[in-house]
Design an enzyme around this catalytic site. Structure first.
Site, PDB file in Angstrom:
ATOM      1  N   SER A   1      24.290  28.847  13.832  1.00  0.00           N
ATOM      2  CA  SER A   1      23.315  28.955  14.921  1.00  0.00           C
ATOM      3  C   SER A   1      22.873  27.571  15.384  1.00  0.00           C
ATOM      4  O   SER A   1      22.487  27.385  16.540  1.00  0.00           O
ATOM      5  CB  SER A   1      22.102  29.773  14.478  1.00  0.00           C
ATOM      6  OG  SER A   1      21.429  29.140  13.396  1.00  0.00           O
TER       7      SER A   1
ATOM      8  N   SER B   1      34.840  36.266  43.847  1.00  0.00           N
ATOM      9  CA  SER B   1      34.777  37.689  44.165  1.00  0.00           C
ATOM     10  C   SER B   1      35.919  38.112  45.083  1.00  0.00           C
ATOM     11  O   SER B   1      36.163  37.483  46.118  1.00  0.00           O
ATOM     12  CB  SER B   1      33.445  38.002  44.846  1.00  0.00           C
ATOM     13  OG  SER B   1      33.437  39.322  45.351  1.00  0.00           O
ATOM     14  N   GLN B   2      36.607  39.191  44.717  1.00  0.00           N
ATOM     15  CA  GLN B   2      37.607  39.782  45.612  1.00  0.00           C
ATOM     16  C   GLN B   2      36.951  40.668  46.662  1.00  0.00           C
ATOM     17  O   GLN B   2      37.612  41.114  47.593  1.00  0.00           O
ATOM     18  CB  GLN B   2      38.622  40.606  44.809  1.00  0.00           C
ATOM     19  CG  GLN B   2      39.538  39.774  43.947  1.00  0.00           C
ATOM     20  CD  GLN B   2      40.531  40.629  43.192  1.00  0.00           C
ATOM     21  OE1 GLN B   2      40.347  41.845  43.022  1.00  0.00           O
ATOM     22  NE2 GLN B   2      41.596  40.010  42.706  1.00  0.00           N
TER      23      GLN B   2
ATOM     24  N   ARG C   1      42.100  33.090  19.785  1.00  0.00           N
ATOM     25  CA  ARG C   1      43.035  32.947  20.906  1.00  0.00           C
ATOM     26  C   ARG C   1      43.938  31.729  20.817  1.00  0.00           C
ATOM     27  O   ARG C   1      44.737  31.502  21.714  1.00  0.00           O
ATOM     28  CB  ARG C   1      42.239  32.874  22.218  1.00  0.00           C
ATOM     29  CG  ARG C   1      41.313  34.056  22.456  1.00  0.00           C
ATOM     30  CD  ARG C   1      42.069  35.349  22.653  1.00  0.00           C
ATOM     31  NE  ARG C   1      41.183  36.436  23.073  1.00  0.00           N
ATOM     32  CZ  ARG C   1      41.591  37.634  23.472  1.00  0.00           C
ATOM     33  NH1 ARG C   1      42.895  37.926  23.462  1.00  0.00           N
ATOM     34  NH2 ARG C   1      40.723  38.554  23.839  1.00  0.00           N
TER      35      ARG C   1
END
Length: 243
Positions: free
Chosen positions: A90, A125-126, A208
């Site tokens: 943290s 944004s599309q 990842r």
């Protein structure tokens, strides 16, 4: 894909002035702003000193001495290693990094936004950015998956052309962009701004990074993020190596 670090944790001007007022700072070894914040957060948990005093009163002890655990770096590096291995992470959430991420696929975006804790996203944004062939965008760009090779690229490009044609026809027929976007593929390229704290980035990288079974495009992103962080906060490299 293009990844650029836009901003990262820096000491405030007011705090820097406070530090400069102490004669002890003249003998203080070099340290990064991120290290100063990390030391302050960690030692606040265990020190009787106030957070605003820790760098002045304890900095020389940690930044000015060789690591007492036999590892590389200063005793601050030893402290950071101890915190990392004890999972008291943290304290690393106070370091944040903001990235411009450009030219990734919507498929990658869907994977990326599954990492929610400690991340903030602002995505192109599309709905509002029109992707017709005759619009300012010139049509949608797309990302070719790693395993689409020269023998299959023709099929892939044909599918992209068909999607663009369908989008253009829908828009010409009066369908608004927010509905016409339904025919756009997962390969459609997008851009975003992402902010994440160091703990979140380490967790993301552990899942990842190359060799963990993630899709090629997102492993590329993970590597690019790691490199951008390590470039400005070199002491974090050891933690990315260990996750």
């Amino acid at each position: 894909m293009n990844v650029k670090l836009l901003a990262h944790t820096q000491l405030s001007a007011e705090f820097m002035v406070d530090l400069a007022m102490h004669s002890e700072m003249e003998r203080m070894p070099d340290y990064t702003d991120g290290q100063a914040v990390a030391l302050t957060a960690i030692r606040t948990c265990y020190s009787p000193n106030k957070p605003s005093e820790i760098v002045v009163k304890e900095g020389a002890k940690y930044f000015g001495k060789q690591a007492t655990d036999g590892g590389p770096g200063t005793d601050a590096d030893r402290l950071f290693r101890s915190i990392f291995r004890s999972k008291h992470l943290s304290t690393l959430e106070h370091l944040t990094f903001t990235f411009a991420i450009e030219g990734i696929s919507r498929a990658l975006l869907a994977q990326l936004t599954r990492h929610r804790v400690g991340f903030s996203f602002s995505v192109q944004s599309q709905r509002y950015v029109k992707l017709g062939s005759g619009d300012k965008s010139g049509g949608f760009n797309y990302v070719v998956p790693h395993r689409v090779d020269v023998t299959t690229r023709e099929y892939f490009d044909e599918a992209m052309d068909a999607a663009q044609y369908a989008y253009d026809r829908l828009r010409k027929a009066g369908v608004p962009a927010e509905d016409a976007r339904a025919v756009l593929p997962n390969a459609t390229a997008t851009n975003l701004v992402m902010t994440a704290n160091l703990r979140a980035l380490l967790d993301f990288y552990s899942k990842r990074k190359p060799g963990r079974g993630a899709q090629h495009e997102i492993t590329q992103l993970a590597e690019a993020l790691r490199q951008a962080v390590v470039e400005v906060e070199t002491w974090t490299e050891q933690f990315f190596a260990e996750v």
